[in-house]
Design a protein around this motif. Structure first.
Motif, short mmCIF file in Angstrom:
data_model
loop_
_atom_site.label_atom_id
_atom_site.label_comp_id
_atom_site.label_asym_id
_atom_site.label_seq_id
_atom_site.Cartn_x
_atom_site.Cartn_y
_atom_site.Cartn_z
N LYS A 226 0.85 -1.20 0.00
CA LYS A 226 0.00 0.00 0.00
C LYS A 226 0.88 1.24 0.00
O LYS A 226 1.82 1.35 0.78
CB LYS A 226 -0.90 0.00 1.24
CG LYS A 226 -2.03 -1.00 1.13
CD LYS A 226 -3.04 -0.81 2.22
CE LYS A 226 -4.23 -1.74 1.99
NZ LYS A 226 -5.04 -1.92 3.19
N ARG A 227 0.50 2.19 -0.88
CA ARG A 227 1.25 3.45 -0.95
C ARG A 227 0.65 4.43 0.04
O ARG A 227 -0.54 4.73 -0.03
CB ARG A 227 1.20 4.01 -2.37
CG ARG A 227 2.21 5.12 -2.62
CD ARG A 227 2.16 5.57 -4.06
NE ARG A 227 2.75 4.61 -4.97
CZ ARG A 227 4.06 4.51 -5.18
NH1 ARG A 227 4.90 5.31 -4.54
NH2 ARG A 227 4.52 3.63 -6.03
N GLU A 228 1.47 4.91 0.98
CA GLU A 228 0.99 5.85 1.99
C GLU A 228 1.00 7.27 1.41
O GLU A 228 1.55 7.52 0.33
CB GLU A 228 1.88 5.79 3.25
CG GLU A 228 2.02 4.40 3.85
CD GLU A 228 0.70 3.84 4.37
OE1 GLU A 228 -0.22 4.65 4.62
OE2 GLU A 228 0.58 2.61 4.51
N ALA A 229 0.42 8.20 2.17
CA ALA A 229 0.32 9.60 1.71
C ALA A 229 1.71 10.20 1.48
O ALA A 229 1.90 11.03 0.58
CB ALA A 229 -0.46 10.41 2.74
N GLU A 233 5.91 2.93 0.81
CA GLU A 233 5.04 1.75 0.62
C GLU A 233 5.08 0.88 1.86
O GLU A 233 6.14 0.64 2.43
CB GLU A 233 5.54 0.92 -0.57
CG GLU A 233 5.10 1.48 -1.91
CD GLU A 233 5.35 0.50 -3.04
OE1 GLU A 233 6.17 -0.41 -2.86
OE2 GLU A 233 4.74 0.66 -4.12
N SER A 234 3.88 0.46 2.31
CA SER A 234 3.87 -0.47 3.45
C SER A 234 3.24 -1.79 2.97
O SER A 234 2.12 -1.81 2.46
CB SER A 234 3.06 0.11 4.61
OG SER A 234 1.74 0.34 4.20
N PRO A 235 3.99 -2.87 3.14
CA PRO A 235 3.46 -4.16 2.63
C PRO A 235 2.45 -4.75 3.60
O PRO A 235 2.61 -4.66 4.82
CB PRO A 235 4.71 -5.05 2.54
CG PRO A 235 5.69 -4.46 3.51
CD PRO A 235 5.34 -3.02 3.70
N GLU A 236 1.37 -5.34 3.03
CA GLU A 236 0.44 -6.13 3.85
C GLU A 236 1.16 -7.42 4.23
O GLU A 236 2.14 -7.79 3.58
CB GLU A 236 -0.81 -6.46 3.03
CG GLU A 236 -1.66 -5.25 2.72
CD GLU A 236 -2.87 -5.57 1.82
OE1 GLU A 236 -3.75 -4.72 1.75
OE2 GLU A 236 -2.91 -6.66 1.20
#
Length: 905
Positions: A226-229, A233-236
């Motif tokens: 997921k791309r944060e603001a 990127e933070s992976p699930e």
């Protein structure tokens, strides 16, 4: 390179080269230990290959796209085919301040393997960096020599022309990707996987046209990054592992892709590799979950994906490590069982009886019955709302289930238990529900309902696992129903059911009573059972609901509210009610209405498959005979049934004490069978195997009546159309032979369709009213009664199977229709006398002949005086069985559970 140093050169062996970036740069990766291993980029020392195309950086307007340099793609392809998935080793010669590593790469475990730089130069796919060559560097010297040889041989870039190569990004070059996908007709096309975005999204280069496309795997979704603001990127959980799983198997491999669909500019496809299908592998290893919306386009069979996901869930691997199955806390016997359907409650619920005798309500998984939306809901607030008749298609859905399932055994597989919910703002409270897939003869009932447009499929959140085990089939069935405009999806006017409820409406019931009395036996469906002898019936022909009380019996009363308080239930009232429910609830029955009570309830006899319910209740000691039965044709049967129960002191007779009576007039049962055969003429044989005969004795009277009647009609012909037929009236009808006969009107559908029964011959016909006339008074039934009498065969059970029954009828028609026979009444049946009949010439018993041929079964009678006949019939049945004749050709089909198949021994 002038500044490379050879001192302490480190040789490393790695599992595989993961990706070839260009002709002189590769990415290698070590052995995975507990997660994706680290990657390193190695640039080949001393050589240079063409640069690959680059897209302009987003958000930087001054940058431009750069195309492939000549021979860059060929160099990359040469290395890709040589290295991908192979073990390599490399030496690092230099590491720059920015961390870039330069060195030599060898194919294999050590430096004796093929030198990759040499091979590239040798093929004319790379140039040697000659600036600052040191004479004492044997590697550089060798490369220069190889380059000179390649030039001389005009290999690769040293050949004349060629080498240019265009890769087109579909996103920018094809206006309508959907048309492009459709044009491929789901045929596999060759491709190279260029980039893996996450476990289930890749960039692929389609060959031979070199289109670059982004493909999402059909039917699945892997954890994503997921791309944060802030741009990070933070992976699930398991996103990196899923990406590595796909990358290590597919990146830069030659594959085949089936492009399956293109909804909303997203291309969905399936990637096929010689070692297997990555979609199924991801699911099996717990790196992905099934996705309903794209499952429908998966061409390799959605059930394979569900099975792979199921296997991962059962093993609790990766994303399913905390998974608990919806039926985990159920025993196997509670998860799957066979049960008998006793009642259809709603278009998605039924009551079944388990082998233990317990009753259970089952809801069909993942479907929603027809319902009223929005404005319609608020309409008719004053009117008494009856969902079964007032919700469009609810009645059709219920009837579909009732006709298919009532009284049948079904297979139940519990899919999930819906927990009880409290009432919400707009939703009622629901108790706990057992939701299951119900099948009969291999047919999934929910799927059949949905495909007829009589129910819709519930849509779930992606992570909601409480759903049908055949969810995809349900979705496919709904898509078919929508496409074909079936039921709820139809554009036609919705069917309206105007059903009058005349239960307890004394005035309406009074008007309706003569109509029902004249009708004789009427068809009905039992909608509700209030007690053993009180029922609510739906009359389909008359489209009305009536309350019906069983005649001739006194049934124990159930508990009920009375003005003076609660009336206590009489003993055995619940058993009587359960007995009636099991036998007739929601079944198709026939009723004979005799009278009505003050409250507007009809009183009469109810028959189901030849069984009189009043008699059945008395036989089972759940009712007593009421004195009003004396006037009926069933009195003898009722009394003899009651006698046995009374003597055995069963159930309602448990506390019975026989009163001493001085003088008893015994109803004497014949000790011997009376054989009193008389001559009859068989005029009509029905499909039910009932038949009509005329007495030969009175045949002359009928003939003279007919002659006189026809002479009178000829002299004074009736005025065509002057006669208005009414149900139950006697009249005369002109038959197909042009002659007039006496008849009775059985039903008036319209002036063009009047159902008549020819009273002297027993046949029926539908005629226009223009072929009917009033009966001249001199020829009425007062002067000569109806000459056709209805009979049925004694000691015989007719097969339930329609084909087998048709065989019997054909055989009888050939043998005795329109012939003179001998007839003897053996005993009284529910609707007509049961008889044996003999051929006029040979005196052979016709019924016995049918048994010998294996066309019918024997109805075993218990009366003593009939035992000799019954034994003769049973012996004939045994020999037909042994010879495997007709209905016995597959052996004794009644052996399993005769009652269940509708055969009562």
């Amino acid at each position: 390179m002038t500044d490379c140093h050879h001192g302490n050169m480190q040789v490393e062996s790695l599992l595989s080269s993961l990706q070839v970036l260009s002709g002189c740069a590769i990415i290698v990766r070590g052995q995975p230990r507990g997660g994706p291993p680290p990657e390193r980029q190695i640039n080949l020392s001393n050589i240079r290959a063409g640069a690959m195309a680059r897209r302009a950086a987003q958000g930087q307007p001054d940058t431009k796209d750069t195309p492939d340099e000549p021979w860059a793609f060929q160099a990359r392809e040469f290395l890709r085919k040589k290295l991908i998935g192979k073990e390599v080793c490399f030496t690092v010669e230099i590491k720059t301040a920015l961390g870039r590593e330069y060195g030599m790469v060898y194919l294999g475990k050590d430096t004796t393997g093929e030198n990759i730089a040499d091979s590239l130069v040798n093929e004319g796919l790379a140039t040697v960096r000659r600036e600052g060559i040191r004479g004492n560097n044997p590697d550089q010297a060798r490369l220069c020599e190889l380059e000179d040889q390649a030039k001389a041989s005009k290999k690769g870039m040293w050949s004349e022309g060629g080498g240019t190569h265009t890769i087109r990004d579909m996103k920018y070059t094809i206006e309508n990707p959907r048309n492009f996908v459709d044009s491929l007709h789901q045929k596999p096309i060759n491709a190279i996987i260029e980039h893996v975005r996450d476990g289930s999204v890749v960039r692929a280069l389609l060959l031979p046209d070199h289109y670059l496309v982004t493909v999402m795997l059909s039917g699945v979704k892997c954890p994503t990054f997921k791309r944060e603001a802030d741009g990070t990127e933070s992976p699930e959980p398991f996103a990196a592992e899923a990406k590595f799983f796909t990358e290590s198997r597919l990146l830069q491999r030659d594959v085949q892709i089936i492009l399956e669909s293109c909804p909303n500019q997203i291309i969905l496809g399936t990637i096929l590799h010689p070692n297997g299908n990555i979609t199924e592998l991801l699911l099996k290893e717990g790196f992905a979950r099934c996705v309903d919306w794209s499952m429908a386009v998966y061409t390799q069979g959605a059930e394979k994906l569900r099975a792979a996901e199921r296997s991962a869930k059962e093993r609790k691997v990766r994303i399913w490590k905390d998974y608990v199955a919806p039926t985990a806390n159920l025993d196997q016997k509670d998860r799957q069982f066979v049960a008998k359907v006793m009642q259809v409650v709603n278009a998605d619920a039924m009551v079944v009886k388990l082998n233990s005798g317990e009753y259970k309500t089952i809801h069909l998984s993942s479907i929603r019955p027809p319902r009223i939306e929005g404005e319609e809901k608020n309409k008719d607030k004053d009117k008494r709302f009856r969902p079964l008749y007032d919700i469009p298609y609810m009645f059709e859905a219920r009837e579909f289930l009732r006709k298919k399932l009532i009284g049948k055994k079904v297979n139940v597989t519990v899919d999930y238990i819906r927990a009880a919910t409290g009432p919400g703002e707009s939703t009622p409270a629901f108790s706990e529900r057992t939701c299951a897939t119900v099948t009969i003869g291999g047919i999934n009932i929910a799927e059949a309902l949905v495909s007829k447009g009589l129910a819709t499929v519930i849509r779930y959140r992606q992570d909601d696992d409480q759903r049908s085990s055949h969810y995809d089939e349900l979705l496919a069935a709904e898509a078919r129903a929508i496409k074909n405009g079936k039921g709820l999806h139809s554009k036609k006017e919705v069917p309206i059911h105007r059903v009058a409820d005349i239960s307890g409406e004394t005035q309406k019931a009074k008007q309706f009573l003569p109509f029902l009395q004249r009708a004789g036996r009427s068809e009905a469906v039992v909608e509700y059972v209030f007690s053993g002898s009180r029922l609510k019936l739906y009359m389909p022909k008359e489209t009305c609901l009536i309350t019906f009380l069983l005649a001739g019996i006194e049934c124990p009363r159930s508990s009920r509210n009375m003005p003076g308080g609660m009336q206590v239930a009489e003993p055995f009232s619940d058993e009587a009610m359960l007995f009636t429910k099991e036998l007739v609830l929601q079944r198709e029955v026939e009723v004979e209405v005799e009278s009505m009570d003050k409250a507007g309830n009809f009183i009469g006899w109810l028959h189901i498959e030849g069984l009189n319910l009043s008699v059945a209740l008395v036989e089972n000691a759940l009712s007593k005979v009421h004195f009003t039965a004396e006037r009926s044709a069933y009195y003898k049967t009722l009394v003899s049934a009651e006698e046995g129960c009374r003597q055995r002191k069963e159930k309602v007779w448990a506390n019975y004490e026989e009163k001493p009576v001085e003088e008893v007039v015994h109803v004497t049962e014949e000790k011997e069978r009376v054989a009193n055969y008389r001559a009859v003429y068989v005029t009509e044989i029905c499909d039910t195997l009932h038949f009509y005969t005329q007495d030969v004795e009175t045949g002359g009277q009928l003939e003279s009546l007919m002659e006189t009647m026809r002479a009178e009609i000829a002299s004074q012909p009736p005025v065509e159309g002057s006669y208005a037929p009414r149900r139950g009236d006697y009249c005369i009808a002109k038959f197909a032979d042009g002659e007039w006969y006496r008849a009775r009107v059985e039903k008036v559908e319209s002036p063009a369709k009047v159902h008549v029964f020819y009273i002297d011959y027993g046949n029926r016909e539908v005629v226009p009213s223009t072929r009917l006339a009033a009966i001249p008074p001199a020829f009425s039934t007062r002067n000569l009664p109806a000459q056709a009498t209805e009979y049925a065969f004694a000691f015989i059970q007719i097969p339930q199977d329609e084909d087998a029954r048709a065989d019997v009828v054909d055989c009888i028609v050939k043998d005795i229709q329109n012939t003179q026979c001998l007839l003897n009444v053996e005993y009284q049946g529910p609707t007509c006398p049961l008889v044996t009949i003999q051929f006029g010439d040979t005196k052979d018993d016709v019924g016995l002949g049918l048994v010998k041929e294996g066309l019918v079964m024997v109805d075993v009678r218990k009366e003593k005086h009939l035992q000799k006949m019954v034994t003769e019939y049973l012996n004939s049945q045994e020999s037909a069985k042994s010879a495997r004749l007709n209905i016995w050709r597959y052996g004794d089909f009644r052996a399993d559970d005769a009652d269940e198949f509708g055969y009562r021994r």
